[in-house]
Structures are given as structure tokens and as C-alpha cells.
Design a protein around this motif. Structure first.
Motif, PDB file in Angstrom:
ATOM      1  N   ILE A  70     -13.362   4.507 -17.596  1.00  0.00           N
ATOM      2  CA  ILE A  70     -12.999   4.773 -16.205  1.00  0.00           C
ATOM      3  C   ILE A  70     -11.691   4.131 -15.777  1.00  0.00           C
ATOM      4  N   GLY A  71     -11.197   3.208 -16.582  1.00  0.00           N
ATOM      5  CA  GLY A  71     -10.005   2.458 -16.197  1.00  0.00           C
ATOM      6  C   GLY A  71      -8.812   3.351 -15.955  1.00  0.00           C
ATOM      7  N   GLY A  72      -8.048   3.007 -14.938  1.00  0.00           N
ATOM      8  CA  GLY A  72      -6.868   3.782 -14.580  1.00  0.00           C
ATOM      9  C   GLY A  72      -5.594   3.250 -15.204  1.00  0.00           C
ATOM     10  N   GLY A  73      -5.704   2.398 -16.168  1.00  0.00           N
ATOM     11  CA  GLY A  73      -4.549   1.815 -16.836  1.00  0.00           C
ATOM     12  C   GLY A  73      -4.959   0.502 -17.475  1.00  0.00           C
ATOM     13  N   VAL A  74      -4.031  -0.085 -18.179  1.00  0.00           N
ATOM     14  CA  VAL A  74      -4.316  -1.302 -18.918  1.00  0.00           C
ATOM     15  C   VAL A  74      -4.768  -2.436 -17.994  1.00  0.00           C
ATOM     16  N   ILE A  75      -4.118  -2.606 -16.879  1.00  0.00           N
ATOM     17  CA  ILE A  75      -4.483  -3.692 -15.950  1.00  0.00           C
ATOM     18  C   ILE A  75      -5.867  -3.456 -15.357  1.00  0.00           C
ATOM     19  N   ASP A  76      -6.167  -2.227 -15.017  1.00  0.00           N
ATOM     20  CA  ASP A  76      -7.483  -1.874 -14.482  1.00  0.00           C
ATOM     21  C   ASP A  76      -8.578  -2.153 -15.515  1.00  0.00           C
ATOM     22  N   VAL A  77      -8.343  -1.754 -16.745  1.00  0.00           N
ATOM     23  CA  VAL A  77      -9.312  -1.995 -17.818  1.00  0.00           C
ATOM     24  C   VAL A  77      -9.502  -3.496 -18.010  1.00  0.00           C
ATOM     25  N   ALA A  78      -8.414  -4.247 -18.015  1.00  0.00           N
ATOM     26  CA  ALA A  78      -8.503  -5.697 -18.195  1.00  0.00           C
ATOM     27  C   ALA A  78      -9.305  -6.339 -17.064  1.00  0.00           C
ATOM     28  N   ALA A  79      -9.125  -5.858 -15.850  1.00  0.00           N
ATOM     29  CA  ALA A  79      -9.871  -6.413 -14.713  1.00  0.00           C
ATOM     30  C   ALA A  79     -11.368  -6.140 -14.863  1.00  0.00           C
ATOM     31  N   TRP A  80     -11.731  -4.901 -15.180  1.00  0.00           N
ATOM     32  CA  TRP A  80     -13.147  -4.564 -15.350  1.00  0.00           C
ATOM     33  C   TRP A  80     -13.751  -5.277 -16.554  1.00  0.00           C
TER      34      TRP A  80
END
Length: 134
Positions: A70-80
Motif C-alpha cells: 500500500i505504500g506510496g513511496g519509499v518514505i511511506d513504506v519506511a514509516a509503515w
């Protein structure tokens, strides 16, 4: 392969590598956080240690897979993925709170404690994964 296919391959390598990196980070943190030495116990054929570690890794992999999906990018994936990591460390704290002398139980080879711990890790992972869809 077309240039477009190569872009997909590049993204795959980046996200898969990120997923493996987070799995390794979680594994190292988990192994450091627990007072018993899972790898040594597993090498000595301690089945409960293997069950707990497998449950913890799968409990983290479930929400990590959701984060990658579901991540919208590398930073989003890292946050989740970071949220999933902290949730699983909290699951271990819950295990230690509910099952007094948890590490001693695993060292003694108590399967009941291992199954309960693995179930808590998987349950937290499933809830975390489902909650990411909102």
C-alpha cells in the motif's frame, strides 16, 4: 525487455531490498531484546525457540508485506514498516508480561509458552496489517 519492464524491475529490487532490510533489522532487534539466545537454542534443537522466532518473524512480515503493497513511496513504506516493527516489539513486551519467566520457559523447552507467544505475535501482525488499509 523493454525500458518500461526495466523500470518495474528497478522498483521491485528497491522495494524487495527494503523489505529484506527491515526484516533483518527486526530480527536483530528481536534477538537483542530477548534474554534467551534463540539461535543457540534452535541450533540445539529447541523447538519452542524456533516456534516463537517463527511467529515473531511472520508477525512482522504480515504488516511489512502490507506496507510494501500500500505504500506510496519509499518514505511511506519506511514509516509503515517502522510502525509494524514497534508493534511487534510491543507484542513481545505483552508476551513477557503475560507469561512470567518467559525466557526460562523457552530455555526449558515449554511448547505451551511458545505457541502462546507465537499466536500473540501473529495476532498483532494480522491486526496491524489490516489496520493499514484504512
Amino acid at each position: 525487455m523493454s525500458v518500461r519492464d526495466m523500470q518495474g524491475l528497478t522498483d521491485f529490487v528497491a522495494y524487495f531490498g527494503m523489505g529484506l532490510g527491515f526484516m533483518l533489522l527486526y530480527l536483530l532487534l528481536y534477538l537483542y531484546a530477548t534474554p534467551h539466545r534463540e539461535i543457540t537454542l534452535i541450533r540445539g534443537d529447541n523447538l519452542p525457540a524456533a516456534v516463537v522466532l517463527a511467529g515473531a518473524l511472520l508477525g512482522f512480515a504480515l504488516p511489512l508485506a502490507s506496507a510494501l503493497r500500500i505504500g506510496g513511496g519509499v518514505i511511506d513504506v519506511a514509516a509503515w514498516a517502522s510502525i509494524a516493527l514497534f508493534a511487534q516489539l510491543a507484542a513481545y513486551a505483552l508476551v513477557a508480561l503475560l507469561l512470567r519467566d518467559f525466557s526460562k520457559r523457552i530455555n526449558r523447552g515449554e511448547m505451551a509458552a511458545a505457541v502462546m507467544a507465537a499466536t500473540i505475535h501473529l495476532g498483532v501482525g494480522l491486526l496491524n496489517s489490516a489496520a493499514m488499509s484504512f
